[in-house]
Scaffold this motif. Structure first.
Motif, mmCIF file in Angstrom:
data_model
loop_
_atom_site.group_PDB
_atom_site.id
_atom_site.type_symbol
_atom_site.label_atom_id
_atom_site.label_comp_id
_atom_site.label_asym_id
_atom_site.label_seq_id
_atom_site.Cartn_x
_atom_site.Cartn_y
_atom_site.Cartn_z
ATOM 1 N N SER A 192 29.789 38.115 -19.413
ATOM 2 C CA SER A 192 28.470 37.576 -19.099
ATOM 3 C C SER A 192 28.072 36.548 -20.144
ATOM 4 N N CYS A 193 27.673 35.379 -19.677
ATOM 5 C CA CYS A 193 27.141 34.330 -20.544
ATOM 6 C C CYS A 193 25.764 33.954 -20.020
ATOM 7 N N ILE A 194 24.739 34.216 -20.813
ATOM 8 C CA ILE A 194 23.352 34.012 -20.401
ATOM 9 C C ILE A 194 22.853 32.690 -20.986
ATOM 10 N N VAL A 195 22.426 31.802 -20.116
ATOM 11 C CA VAL A 195 21.932 30.494 -20.559
ATOM 12 C C VAL A 195 20.421 30.389 -20.424
ATOM 13 N N GLY A 196 19.770 31.442 -19.936
ATOM 14 C CA GLY A 196 18.321 31.441 -19.815
ATOM 15 C C GLY A 196 17.657 31.953 -21.076
ATOM 16 N N SER A 197 16.335 32.033 -21.038
ATOM 17 C CA SER A 197 15.567 32.472 -22.205
ATOM 18 C C SER A 197 15.509 33.992 -22.313
ATOM 19 N N GLN A 198 15.753 34.699 -21.216
ATOM 20 C CA GLN A 198 15.661 36.155 -21.198
ATOM 21 C C GLN A 198 17.050 36.782 -21.129
ATOM 22 N N HIS A 199 17.167 37.936 -21.772
ATOM 23 C CA HIS A 199 18.393 38.713 -21.640
ATOM 24 C C HIS A 199 18.445 39.358 -20.265
ATOM 25 N N SER A 200 19.646 39.656 -19.807
ATOM 26 C CA SER A 200 19.848 40.283 -18.515
ATOM 27 C C SER A 200 20.262 41.735 -18.725
ATOM 28 N N ALA A 201 19.387 42.669 -18.335
ATOM 29 C CA ALA A 201 19.718 44.090 -18.470
ATOM 30 C C ALA A 201 20.867 44.468 -17.546
ATOM 31 N N PHE A 202 20.917 43.854 -16.363
ATOM 32 C CA PHE A 202 22.006 44.144 -15.433
ATOM 33 C C PHE A 202 23.353 43.766 -16.029
ATOM 34 N N LEU A 203 23.446 42.561 -16.563
ATOM 35 C CA LEU A 203 24.721 42.087 -17.085
ATOM 36 C C LEU A 203 25.064 42.738 -18.426
ATOM 37 N N GLN A 204 24.060 43.154 -19.191
ATOM 38 C CA GLN A 204 24.345 43.927 -20.397
ATOM 39 C C GLN A 204 25.050 45.231 -20.029
ATOM 40 N N GLN A 205 24.543 45.900 -19.016
ATOM 41 C CA GLN A 205 25.183 47.134 -18.570
ATOM 42 C C GLN A 205 26.546 46.857 -17.947
ATOM 43 N N ALA A 206 26.657 45.749 -17.207
ATOM 44 C CA ALA A 206 27.938 45.419 -16.569
ATOM 45 C C ALA A 206 29.022 45.186 -17.604
ATOM 46 N N VAL A 249 22.053 47.520 -25.814
ATOM 47 C CA VAL A 249 22.166 47.414 -24.363
ATOM 48 C C VAL A 249 20.923 48.031 -23.737
ATOM 49 N N ASP A 250 20.316 47.318 -22.819
ATOM 50 C CA ASP A 250 19.137 47.803 -22.126
ATOM 51 C C ASP A 250 19.585 48.651 -20.936
ATOM 52 N N PHE A 251 19.440 49.969 -21.056
ATOM 53 C CA PHE A 251 19.893 50.880 -20.010
ATOM 54 C C PHE A 251 18.761 51.284 -19.064
ATOM 55 N N ARG A 252 17.654 50.604 -19.102
ATOM 56 C CA ARG A 252 16.559 50.956 -18.206
ATOM 57 C C ARG A 252 16.934 50.716 -16.752
ATOM 58 N N ALA A 253 16.407 51.563 -15.890
ATOM 59 C CA ALA A 253 16.696 51.476 -14.458
ATOM 60 C C ALA A 253 15.494 50.908 -13.718
ATOM 61 N N SER A 254 15.720 50.558 -12.460
ATOM 62 C CA SER A 254 14.655 50.082 -11.581
ATOM 63 C C SER A 254 14.339 51.169 -10.571
ATOM 64 N N CYS A 255 13.053 51.388 -10.338
ATOM 65 C CA CYS A 255 12.651 52.420 -9.391
ATOM 66 C C CYS A 255 12.948 51.985 -7.962
ATOM 67 N N PHE A 256 13.161 52.960 -7.092
ATOM 68 C CA PHE A 256 13.509 52.678 -5.711
ATOM 69 C C PHE A 256 12.285 52.389 -4.856
ATOM 70 N N CYS A 257 11.103 52.720 -5.364
ATOM 71 C CA CYS A 257 9.898 52.577 -4.554
ATOM 72 C C CYS A 257 9.250 51.204 -4.707
ATOM 73 N N HIS A 258 9.094 50.734 -5.942
ATOM 74 C CA HIS A 258 8.428 49.456 -6.181
ATOM 75 C C HIS A 258 9.354 48.393 -6.787
ATOM 76 N N LYS A 259 10.629 48.760 -7.023
ATOM 77 C CA LYS A 259 11.629 47.824 -7.528
ATOM 78 C C LYS A 259 11.236 47.212 -8.866
ATOM 79 N N LYS A 260 10.689 48.029 -9.757
ATOM 80 C CA LYS A 260 10.332 47.527 -11.082
ATOM 81 C C LYS A 260 11.035 48.350 -12.151
ATOM 82 N N THR A 261 11.267 47.728 -13.292
ATOM 83 C CA THR A 261 11.983 48.372 -14.384
ATOM 84 C C THR A 261 11.077 49.369 -15.084
ATOM 85 N N ILE A 262 11.581 50.563 -15.321
ATOM 86 C CA ILE A 262 10.792 51.630 -15.934
ATOM 87 C C ILE A 262 11.565 52.266 -17.078
ATOM 88 N N ASP A 263 10.811 52.853 -18.010
ATOM 89 C CA ASP A 263 11.390 53.617 -19.109
ATOM 90 C C ASP A 263 11.518 55.090 -18.759
#
Length: 301
Positions: A192-206, A249-263
């Motif tokens: 994974s090579c991130i060129v944006g300003s934000q890190h990618s939790a998905f690709l960190q886990q991948a 590595v950001d291991f946070r998941a996304s909820c199935f109901c509202h599709k948002k990242t939660i701790d």
């Protein structure tokens, strides 16, 4: 054929499937930000094309496949193994005997893909599809790799390279995680090579799960140097190099109901679906929950 078989299964022969982020929303915001460290899409493409050429020059049997990742669709842009048979100029033209260079072919195919992807956008869903379809391009890459792996014992060492700029789409969490576990089972690293300003939790886990490399260059204007020094190395050579590793590595998941990242959240004990709010019934497997949420304990988002 004998010559190909003798080299195709060598340790330093690679099959690189690159996922190219063409999200117009991200690149438009990067161009309008005015920051000196931000890359425009033409500048990004210039670095990437030079890197792709270096991959093909490192070994005569290396293969390169490029998949365009748009907001509405994903598509195969370039395949070096099919260049001579599919990308020749028409014999009716004046330059009929010429064969297009890989860079010219890739740019032409990429322009056509971006035009088709933007045509799929409408006024109704243009505001919704602001995230790149990472899950779709990962699935296409894994399907292509599986076809190569099942074609015979002699094959190059496959890996996936995600060139991502746009932020993660929480609604793609399940599909992306399924693709990650499929890659892990097939022993296919995801770089994974991130060129944006934000890190990618998905690709960190991948990258962490599949044993790939995750890198967010601090100086995007030197992107080609990062790509050439880190991601051009084959899997065999990586054993002898000290390659960059992420500090966390950001291991946070996304909820199935509202599709948002939660701790913290609620997990179904039957299907392992994740929810940010307590409910009496699982929306995935329809299991009934008898236990009440603990009183006096607040959930973190």
């Amino acid at each position: 054929m004998i010559f190909y078989s003798s080299f195709a299964n060598a340790d330093d022969v690679s099959l690189v499937v690159a996922l190219l982020d063409t999200n117009p929303f991200f690149w438009a915001s990067a161009a309008s930000s005015g920051q000196a460290s931000s890359l425009t899409f033409p500048q990004f493409l210039e670095h990437v094309l030079a890197f792709f050429n270096s991959i093909l020059l490192l070994h005569q049997m290396n293969q390169l496949v490029v998949i365009g990742t748009g907001t509405n669709s994903c598509e195969f842009i370039y395949d070096s193994s099919a260049m001579n048979s599919e990308y020749k100029k028409s014999k009716d033209s004046k330059a009929s005997q010429e064969i297009l260079t890989p860079s010219t072919i890739l740019v032409q195919q990429l322009e056509d893909f971006i035009r088709r992807d933007q045509a799929l956008s409408t006024n109704n869903n243009a505001a919704k599809n602001i995230h790149s379809l990472l899950s779709g391009s990962l699935s296409m890459a894994l399907c292509y790799i599986q076809r190569i792996l099942r074609g015979g014992p002699s094959h190059p060492q496959p890996r996936i390279l995600c060139l991502q700029g746009s932020p993660d789409g929480p609604q793609q969490y399940v599909a992306v995680m399924n693709a990650i576990f499929s890659a892990q089972r097939s022993m296919v690293p995801i770089d994974s090579c991130i060129v944006g300003s934000q890190h990618s939790a998905f690709l960190q886990q991948a990258s962490h799960i599949t044993g790939g490399i995750y890198l967010k260059p601090q100086q995007p204007e030197g992107l080609f140097q990062f790509l050439a020094m880190v991601f051009a190395t084959d899997l065999h050579t990586r054993r002898f190099l000290q390659l960059p590793r992420p500090t966390g590595v950001d291991f946070r998941a996304s909820c199935f109901c509202h599709k948002k990242t939660i701790d913290m959240g609620y997990v179904c004990s039957v299907c392992l679906s994740i929810f940010c709010e307590h409910s009496k019934k699982c929306s995935t497997c329809e299991s009934t929950f008898n236990q009440k949420p603990p009183s006096g304990q607040k959930r973190k988002d």
